[in-house]
Design a protein around this motif. Structure first.
Motif, short mmCIF file in Angstrom:
data_model
loop_
_atom_site.label_atom_id
_atom_site.label_comp_id
_atom_site.label_asym_id
_atom_site.label_seq_id
_atom_site.Cartn_x
_atom_site.Cartn_y
_atom_site.Cartn_z
N TRP A 56 72.53 27.51 -32.51
CA TRP A 56 73.31 27.94 -33.68
C TRP A 56 74.82 27.84 -33.42
CZ3 TRP A 56 76.84 31.82 -34.79
CH2 TRP A 56 77.09 32.04 -36.14
N GLN A 57 75.26 28.33 -32.28
CA GLN A 57 76.70 28.41 -32.02
C GLN A 57 77.36 27.02 -31.92
OE1 GLN A 57 77.68 31.12 -28.89
NE2 GLN A 57 76.64 32.82 -29.89
N ASP A 90 77.84 26.63 -44.07
CA ASP A 90 78.60 27.88 -44.31
C ASP A 90 80.09 27.58 -44.19
OD1 ASP A 90 76.10 29.09 -43.88
OD2 ASP A 90 76.63 29.79 -41.85
N PRO A 100 83.31 33.99 -35.95
CA PRO A 100 82.43 34.44 -37.04
C PRO A 100 80.97 34.58 -36.60
CG PRO A 100 82.94 32.13 -37.30
CD PRO A 100 83.68 32.58 -36.08
N MET A 101 80.76 35.43 -35.62
CA MET A 101 79.40 35.63 -35.11
C MET A 101 79.20 37.08 -34.69
SD MET A 101 79.77 33.59 -31.50
CE MET A 101 80.28 32.05 -32.22
N TRP A 102 77.95 37.51 -34.74
CA TRP A 102 77.62 38.92 -34.40
C TRP A 102 78.12 39.28 -33.02
CZ3 TRP A 102 72.07 36.88 -35.23
CH2 TRP A 102 71.81 36.70 -36.59
N GLU A 103 78.11 38.31 -32.10
CA GLU A 103 78.39 38.60 -30.70
C GLU A 103 79.85 38.94 -30.41
OE1 GLU A 103 76.80 36.01 -31.90
OE2 GLU A 103 74.86 35.84 -30.89
N ASN A 155 77.14 31.48 -47.28
CA ASN A 155 75.99 30.68 -46.84
C ASN A 155 75.46 29.91 -48.04
OD1 ASN A 155 75.10 33.77 -45.43
ND2 ASN A 155 75.70 32.05 -44.14
N ARG A 157 72.46 28.07 -49.38
CA ARG A 157 71.06 28.00 -49.03
C ARG A 157 70.21 27.65 -50.26
NH1 ARG A 157 73.49 28.30 -45.06
NH2 ARG A 157 73.28 29.71 -43.29
N LYS A 159 67.33 28.65 -50.98
CA LYS A 159 66.63 29.83 -51.52
C LYS A 159 67.56 30.74 -52.33
CE LYS A 159 67.56 32.13 -47.20
NZ LYS A 159 67.19 32.46 -45.88
N LYS A 162 74.61 33.12 -50.43
CA LYS A 162 75.03 34.49 -50.08
C LYS A 162 76.52 34.49 -49.75
CE LYS A 162 71.83 34.48 -46.79
NZ LYS A 162 71.05 34.85 -45.61
N TRP A 166 82.52 40.90 -43.77
CA TRP A 166 82.15 41.54 -42.50
C TRP A 166 83.21 42.57 -42.10
CZ3 TRP A 166 79.63 38.11 -38.16
CH2 TRP A 166 78.59 37.34 -38.72
N LYS A 206 66.16 41.57 -37.16
CA LYS A 206 65.16 41.68 -38.25
C LYS A 206 64.07 40.63 -38.09
CE LYS A 206 67.88 38.89 -41.39
NZ LYS A 206 67.68 37.61 -41.21
N SER A 209 63.58 38.30 -43.82
CA SER A 209 64.96 37.94 -44.14
C SER A 209 65.70 39.11 -44.81
CB SER A 209 65.03 36.67 -44.98
OG SER A 209 64.66 36.95 -46.28
P1 MGP Z 1 71.97 32.96 -41.49
O1 MGP Z 1 72.54 31.61 -41.42
O2 MGP Z 1 72.91 34.11 -41.46
O3 MGP Z 1 71.08 33.16 -42.79
O4 MGP Z 1 70.97 33.17 -40.28
P2 MGP Z 1 69.90 32.29 -43.45
O5 MGP Z 1 69.96 30.87 -43.02
O6 MGP Z 1 69.93 32.59 -44.90
O7 MGP Z 1 68.59 32.92 -42.80
P3 MGP Z 1 67.93 34.37 -43.03
O8 MGP Z 1 67.27 34.62 -41.72
O9 MGP Z 1 69.03 35.34 -43.32
O10 MGP Z 1 66.98 34.26 -44.16
C1 MGP Z 1 70.02 32.19 -39.88
C2 MGP Z 1 69.86 32.21 -38.41
O11 MGP Z 1 71.07 31.71 -37.80
C3 MGP Z 1 69.64 33.57 -37.77
O12 MGP Z 1 68.32 34.00 -37.82
C4 MGP Z 1 70.12 33.31 -36.36
O13 MGP Z 1 69.14 32.61 -35.65
C5 MGP Z 1 71.30 32.38 -36.58
N1 MGP Z 1 72.55 33.15 -36.70
C6 MGP Z 1 73.19 33.54 -37.81
N2 MGP Z 1 74.29 34.24 -37.47
C7 MGP Z 1 75.25 34.81 -38.40
C8 MGP Z 1 74.35 34.30 -36.12
C9 MGP Z 1 75.27 34.90 -35.21
O14 MGP Z 1 76.27 35.52 -35.55
N3 MGP Z 1 74.99 34.72 -33.91
C10 MGP Z 1 73.88 34.03 -33.47
N4 MGP Z 1 73.66 33.92 -32.18
N5 MGP Z 1 73.01 33.47 -34.32
C11 MGP Z 1 73.24 33.61 -35.64
#
Ligand code: MGP
Length: 217
Positions: A56-57, A90, A100-103, A155, A157, A159, A162, A166, A206, A209
């Motif tokens: 992902w990163q 995105d 822009p990441m959780w970490e 995002n 998507r 589906k 979004k 944050w 989680k 979704s």
């Molecule tokens: P998403 O892109 O935020 O949403 O996360 P999407 O595609 O609508 O999927 P859904 O699961 O919300 O329905 C998709 C996937 O990207 C996540 O399950 C993670 O595997 C990865 N991901 C997303 N984010 C924001 C991060 C992040 O900040 N850090 C890491 N390591 N992975 C992330």
């Protein structure tokens, strides 16, 4: 005018030439400050394109940073509208220095106010809602709580798209709810619409979704 200036600069001795160059540089910095309007923070725009074979990163790229109103508009008008991006992409706009990441240390205890859109809203509402979100960010619209804002993500998507703002600390209840209320108002959402705030820690772990809302407004 430029040609005449070039001739006169050429004729100056070296020391005078350096002074002249310095004067002109100073002048152009001052001019830039007069013409351009500074933002309170420097912001970084990121782009994510989903390449499933990569972690992902690795799919996340810094586009550019800016800290003036004019540079924001010149960037905004040059990039593709969000509604024209392909599914899986995105945009993220974060304060410079926050990834822009959780970490990221400024995100990991935080969460997001999440706006989920129907498929039809990509054409009717998405671009306007994203622009308003960007303006809330760069205009520091959340009063004394703007410091709590880390950034925003859109995002694209299949589906349903979004948009989320944050913030950095889920435990700062007062700040989080204030930001949520102002954001909802700025987006012009009806009072009947409920938006939820989710902790990144819950989103990251989680299994479905949908993660649970910590707050709603
Ligand atoms: P998403 O892109 O935020 O949403 O996360 P999407 O595609 O609508 O999927 P859904 O699961 O919300 O329905 C998709 C996937 O990207 C996540 O399950 C993670 O595997 C990865 N991901 C997303 N984010 C924001 C991060 C992040 O900040 N850090 C890491 N390591 N992975 C992330």
């Amino acid at each position: 005018m430029a040609a005449a200036e070039a001739i006169s600069i050429k004729e100056l001795p070296r020391e005078k030439l350096d002074n002249e160059k310095r004067r002109k540089k100073k002048e152009s910095v001052i001019l830039e400050k007069v013409i351009k309007h500074s933002l309170q923070s420097r912001w970084a725009l990121w782009f994510f394109k989903n390449v499933k074979s990569q972690p992902w990163q690795c799919n996340l790229r810094l586009v550019t940073t800016f800290n003036t109103v004019e540079d924001f508009w010149s960037l905004y008008t040059h990039i593709q509208l969000a509604s024209k991006l392909s599914s899986g992409c995105d945009y993220s706009l974060f304060k410079d220095g926050i990834e822009p990441m959780w970490e990221d240390s400024r995100n990991k205890r935080g969460g997001r106010w999440l706006i989920t859109l129907s498929k039809q809203q990509r054409h009717s509402d998405l671009d306007a809602l994203w622009l308003e979100t960007l303006l809330c960010l760069i205009g520091e619209a959340f009063d004394e709580y703007s410091e709590e804002v880390c950034g925003a993500v859109i995002n694209i998507r299949a589906k349903g798209d979004k948009i989320a703002i944050w913030t950095r600390e889920t435990e700062n209840r007062e700040a989080v709810t204030h930001i949520g209320k102002v954001y909802k108002e700025r987006l012009g959402l009806s009072s009947k619409v409920v938006i939820g705030y989710q902790a990144h820690a819950d989103t990251a772990t989680k299994s479905s979704s949908l993660s649970k809302n910590k707050f709603v407004v």
